[in-house]
Design an enzyme around this catalytic site. Structure first.
Site, PDB file in Angstrom:
ATOM      1  N   GLU A   9       1.180  -1.037   0.154  1.00 50.46           N
ATOM      2  CA  GLU A   9       0.194  -0.426  -0.262  1.00 50.46           C
ATOM      3  C   GLU A   9       0.823   1.964   0.131  1.00 50.46           C
ATOM      4  OE1 GLU A   9      -3.611  -0.667   2.319  1.00 50.46           O
ATOM      5  OE2 GLU A   9      -2.373  -1.874   2.892  1.00 50.46           O
ATOM      6  N   SER A 135      -6.851  -2.716   1.700  1.00 47.78           N
ATOM      7  CA  SER A 135      -7.340  -2.304   0.988  1.00 47.78           C
ATOM      8  C   SER A 135      -6.924  -2.395  -0.878  1.00 47.78           C
ATOM      9  CB  SER A 135      -6.129  -1.416  -0.020  1.00 47.78           C
ATOM     10  OG  SER A 135      -5.357   0.345   1.314  1.00 47.78           O
ATOM     11  N   TYR A 204      -9.142   3.865  -4.788  1.00 46.39           N
ATOM     12  CA  TYR A 204      -8.294   5.259  -5.138  1.00 46.39           C
ATOM     13  C   TYR A 204      -7.889   5.662  -6.402  1.00 46.39           C
ATOM     14  CZ  TYR A 204      -6.835   3.112  -0.803  1.00 46.39           C
ATOM     15  OH  TYR A 204      -7.207   2.344   0.882  1.00 46.39           O
ATOM     16  N   ARG A 243     -12.333   3.400  11.366  1.00 44.30           N
ATOM     17  CA  ARG A 243     -13.574   3.340  10.259  1.00 44.30           C
ATOM     18  C   ARG A 243     -13.953   1.694  10.501  1.00 44.30           C
ATOM     19  NH1 ARG A 243     -12.163   3.410   4.986  1.00 44.30           N
ATOM     20  NH2 ARG A 243     -12.594   1.271   4.165  1.00 44.30           N
ATOM     21  N   ASP A 245     -16.363  -0.832   8.550  1.00 41.21           N
ATOM     22  CA  ASP A 245     -17.502  -1.228   6.770  1.00 41.21           C
ATOM     23  C   ASP A 245     -18.171  -2.561   7.052  1.00 41.21           C
ATOM     24  OD1 ASP A 245     -16.002   0.351   6.262  1.00 41.21           O
ATOM     25  OD2 ASP A 245     -14.282  -1.266   4.983  1.00 41.21           O
ATOM     26  N   GLU A 262     -15.085  -5.092   8.758  1.00 38.73           N
ATOM     27  CA  GLU A 262     -14.056  -4.863   9.809  1.00 38.73           C
ATOM     28  C   GLU A 262     -13.574  -3.944   9.892  1.00 38.73           C
ATOM     29  OE1 GLU A 262     -10.417  -5.793   6.712  1.00 38.73           O
ATOM     30  OE2 GLU A 262     -11.010  -4.216   5.305  1.00 38.73           O
ATOM     31  N   ASN A 264     -10.904  -0.244  10.256  1.00 39.38           N
ATOM     32  CA  ASN A 264      -9.958   0.048  10.016  1.00 39.38           C
ATOM     33  C   ASN A 264      -9.157   0.992  10.462  1.00 39.38           C
ATOM     34  OD1 ASN A 264     -10.004  -0.983   6.475  1.00 39.38           O
ATOM     35  ND2 ASN A 264     -12.153  -0.629   7.234  1.00 39.38           N
ATOM     36  N   GLY A 268      -7.751   5.569   4.786  1.00 30.86           N
ATOM     37  CA  GLY A 268      -7.199   6.501   3.824  1.00 30.86           C
ATOM     38  C   GLY A 268      -7.258   8.060   4.306  1.00 30.86           C
TER      39      GLY A 268
END
Length: 301
Positions: A9, A135, A204, A243, A245, A262, A264, A268
């Protein structure tokens, strides 16, 4: 600003790091941009920054490793600490903790990719994902009509480790919720454009997905997602920004099925990232969000 590094990443981290550095300089902070290499401990020992803003992604950057170095050097840093970072990075262990906290998760099994032969490990559809990647690297969706497991998992091309998680595929909408400190600040729906799911390019590449912030769902489900995201943040021991999901299947009823996927710990912070969009919808500019993260930085996280 810790950025770059040597995980898969790296490009994402460079984008996040430069975006954060630019915004923090505009807020009046003095920033030193550090492209992280294997000698980062000696670099940090010489620099002795007031705060290390961790904009690294992937292994080393968000699995507790750089956090341990910063703890050893007694340099305050952003995001989660050693234990929460390592725990969240391991999808199997994070799911175990979340389930124990009463958070709904999809059925899954962890196995060696070399046991992934000619027989499906569970009834399709299901998702195969590396246990320790971010990612969406290495994520493969196996559809209902697929007669055999995807061969890429056992091929020489696979570069995401030997341990994989096979998880029941959950139909429905992609939702995510940002937590800032101890407040779930908002829920966003992610609509991939031209992609089957929210993969690397959706995340991205400009135009790869549409972010609907706040998500257009019922207040009941919106609040339930906020409650579950905060519960996951706290159960895993996250600090600063995280964050979570979710998948929400409302095909048959409004209550539907809501599944946590999950958390994070290093979301990002690129121009196309979710947390800045969620924060903006909640009334926080990008600069204000980053300033809060800097002021929140500490050791022993």
């Amino acid at each position: 600003m810790l950025m770059g590094g040597f995980s898969s990443e790296r490009p994402v981290s460079l984008s996040s790091g430069n975006a954060c550095a630019d915004a923090l300089e505009a807020e009046g902070y003095q920033i030193t941009r550090v492209d992280v290499t294997r000698d980062i401990a000696s670099v940090l020992a010489e620099l002795r920054p007031d705060v290390a803003f961790n904009a690294l992604h992937g292994p080393f950057g968000e699995d507790g490793t750089i956090q341990g170095i910063l703890e050893y050097l007694e340099i305050p840093y952003t995001h989660s600490g050693v234990l929460a970072s390592a725990l969240a990075m391991n999808k199997e262990q994070a799911k175990t903790v979340a389930k124990a906290a009463g958070i709904p998760v999809a059925e899954a099994r962890v196995m060696s990719r070399f046991d992934f032969t000619t027989k499906h490990p569970m009834k399709p559809p299901y998702v195969v994902k590396p246990v320790n990647e971010g990612s969406s690297f290495g994520v493969v969706i196996v559809k209902e009509d697929q007669s055999h497991p995807p061969q890429v998992i056992t091929s020489a091309e696979w570069k995401y480790g030997s341990t994989i998680m096979v998880e029941r595929y959950v139909h429905g909408r992609e939702l995510t919720c940002a937590v800032m400190g101890d407040v779930a600040i908002g829920v966003c729906e992610i609509i991939p454009v031209g992609h089957q799911f929210y993969d690397y390019d959706s995340k991205y590449v400009a135009g790869g997905s549409n972010h609907v912030c706040p998500a257009k769902i019922s207040l009941k489900i919106y609040q339930k997602i906020q409650t579950l995201a905060l519960k996951a943040h706290q159960a895993i021991g996250c600090k600063g920004i995280s964050r979570s999901d979710f998948r929400y299947d409302d095909r048959f009823s409004e209550d539907g099925e809501l599944i946590w996927l999950e958390v994070n710990t290093q979301p990002g912070m690129t121009p196309t990232s979710l947390v800045p969009d969620i924060a903006k919808a909640a009334g926080h500019t990008f600069g204000e969000l980053l300033s809060w993260m800097v002021e929140d930085a500490s050791c022993l996280r």
